[in-house]
Design a protein around this motif. Structure first.
Motif, PDB file in Angstrom:
ATOM      1  N   PHE A 243       0.854  -1.186   0.000  1.00 29.29           N
ATOM      2  CA  PHE A 243       0.000   0.000   0.000  1.00 29.29           C
ATOM      3  C   PHE A 243       0.891   1.238   0.000  1.00 29.29           C
ATOM      4  O   PHE A 243       1.767   1.397   0.846  1.00 29.29           O
ATOM      5  N   GLU A 244       0.665   2.128  -0.974  1.00 23.64           N
ATOM      6  CA  GLU A 244       1.595   3.233  -1.178  1.00 23.64           C
ATOM      7  C   GLU A 244       1.231   4.492  -0.398  1.00 23.64           C
ATOM      8  O   GLU A 244       2.099   5.173   0.135  1.00 23.64           O
ATOM      9  N   GLY A 245      -0.061   4.790  -0.347  1.00 25.72           N
ATOM     10  CA  GLY A 245      -0.474   5.976   0.382  1.00 25.72           C
ATOM     11  C   GLY A 245       0.098   7.254  -0.174  1.00 25.72           C
ATOM     12  O   GLY A 245       0.587   8.098   0.568  1.00 25.72           O
ATOM     13  N   CYS A 246       0.057   7.423  -1.486  1.00 23.71           N
ATOM     14  CA  CYS A 246       0.630   8.615  -2.117  1.00 23.71           C
ATOM     15  C   CYS A 246      -0.145   9.862  -1.689  1.00 23.71           C
ATOM     16  O   CYS A 246      -1.368   9.848  -1.597  1.00 23.71           O
ATOM     17  N   ILE A 247       0.576  10.944  -1.457  1.00 21.84           N
ATOM     18  CA  ILE A 247      -0.078  12.186  -1.027  1.00 21.84           C
ATOM     19  C   ILE A 247      -0.894  12.813  -2.153  1.00 21.84           C
ATOM     20  O   ILE A 247      -1.748  13.651  -1.902  1.00 21.84           O
ATOM     21  N   SER A 248      -0.614  12.422  -3.408  1.00 20.16           N
ATOM     22  CA  SER A 248      -1.398  12.881  -4.552  1.00 20.16           C
ATOM     23  C   SER A 248      -2.279  11.733  -5.024  1.00 20.16           C
ATOM     24  O   SER A 248      -1.801  10.772  -5.626  1.00 20.16           O
ATOM     25  N   ASP A 249      -3.552  11.834  -4.725  1.00 18.61           N
ATOM     26  CA  ASP A 249      -4.483  10.759  -5.034  1.00 18.61           C
ATOM     27  C   ASP A 249      -4.514  10.485  -6.533  1.00 18.61           C
ATOM     28  O   ASP A 249      -4.780  11.377  -7.337  1.00 18.61           O
ATOM     29  N   GLY A 250      -4.202   9.236  -6.909  1.00 14.36           N
ATOM     30  CA  GLY A 250      -4.187   8.845  -8.306  1.00 14.36           C
ATOM     31  C   GLY A 250      -2.789   8.569  -8.828  1.00 14.36           C
ATOM     32  O   GLY A 250      -2.620   7.919  -9.858  1.00 14.36           O
TER      33      GLY A 250
END
Length: 345
Positions: free
Chosen positions: A194-201
């Protein structure tokens, strides 16, 4: 207190230095320098007007003079004078260029004017950010087991927000093959995580693709006669490759965003600023690409090279940096070995 005699000697030395740097006859250089910098028809008039403006009891007559104030650089508190110079120097260079019999680029004239006026770092487009400038680095994929594998920091340039993306690269020897191998290993190690990127997408695979395209562009000689050999930027003692781009306004973070004080010039040519941060360096690049200007490089062809690489990041704004109604291609890249060679030349 500086005397009229000292100011006249300084004016003489400036004209002499200008002549030497461009290998011009002294009298010819004096005329160019008088017209371009001090708005006088000839060098004798510059001396006469300086004498008229000088007040032996009050230096404010020089400090507040429209043009002779530039003689006071490095003599007194000159911060406001230098700020004024940043605003006026393009006009000075354009005036000199219009009078010259040889073809010299405006940007080169800007550099030489800074140098002659006693500002060697400005002449090399070096920006020292100072002790109060602080980048707020944060994890970009904050759910990774190693959240510091990619970090980001936002900042402001000319009222526009930029995002720096730092990709960790722990090895001292940098090469395109080494970076590709390291990114592949990271991709395998974090596959399914699970990456949980701060920029959704956005995703790590998209980040990897963007970084490879960016590295390949600067390694291909398509945008420069020489290949760039990037150097790493240390964050908390760890090595990173750092690139940056104008940021989509809706993605601007809530964290501290320092204001980077530099002056992009409204001239043709590659503007390359060396940004010094805590004894390290990054390069800020700007190029005027507004189609309203004659002799401006082909807009679509040039922009497309960058829009398909460093400016193709998920968070990048498609709109160009705009300063006083003029548009510029702009981005940050690592300081390179080639930049270091140029600085020493």
């Amino acid at each position: 207190m500086i005397s009229l005699y000292q100011l006249k000697n300084k004016l003489n030395k400036q004209a002499k230095d200008f002549a030497l740097l461009f290998e011009l006859p002294d009298l010819y250089a004096q005329g160019l320098w008088s017209r371009g910098v001090y708005s006088c028809a000839h060098f004798t008039q510059a001396h006469e007007r300086l004498h008229e403006a000088f007040d032996t009891h009050n230096l404010n007559s020089i400090l507040e003079h429209e043009s002779f104030k530039y003689l006071m650089i490095n003599e007194y508190d000159d911060s406001k004078i230098i700020e004024s110079l940043h605003q006026e120097i393009t006009s000075m260079a354009s005036e000199i260029e219009s009078l010259m019999l040889v073809d010299i680029e405006t940007l080169e004239l800007v550099s030489v004017i800074y140098q002659v006026l006693g500002l060697p770092e400005d002449s090399k487009f070096i920006v020292n950010t100072g002790a109060d400038f602080r980048l707020e680095w944060r994890p970009y994929f904050d759910a990774f087991d190693d959240p510091l594998i990619v970090q980001y920091a936002d900042l402001k340039v000319h009222g526009c927000y930029f995002r720096l993306i730092a990709s960790k690269f722990p090895f001292e020897k940098l090469s395109l093959d080494n970076i590709k191998k390291y990114m592949y290993i990271n991709h395998v190690n974090h596959d399914g995580e699970f990456e949980g990127c701060i920029s959704d997408g956005n995703s790590f695979s998209k980040h990897e693709h963007w970084l490879m395209l960016t590295l390949e562009l600067f390694n291909s000689c398509k945008v420069s006669k020489t290949q760039f050999s990037p150097t790493t930027f240390k964050i908390e003692g760890m090595r990173y490759l750092v690139y940056g781009f104008p940021l989509v306004p809706s993605y601007v973070s809530d964290w501290h965003k320092p204001d980077l004080c530099l002056q992009v010039k409204n001239v043709d040519g590659d503007q390359k600023f060396t940004i010094r941060i805590d004894q390290q360096s990054l390069i800020f690049y700007a190029r005027r690409v507004d189609t309203n200007f004659f002799n401006t490089i082909d807009y679509e062809k040039y922009i497309s090279l960058y829009q398909s690489s460093v400016l193709s990041h998920f968070d990048a704004d498609k709109n160009l940096l705009e300063v006083d109604g003029v548009k510029y291609l702009s981005f940050f890249r690592p300081f390179s070995i080639e930049d270091n060679k140029e600085a020493k030349a």
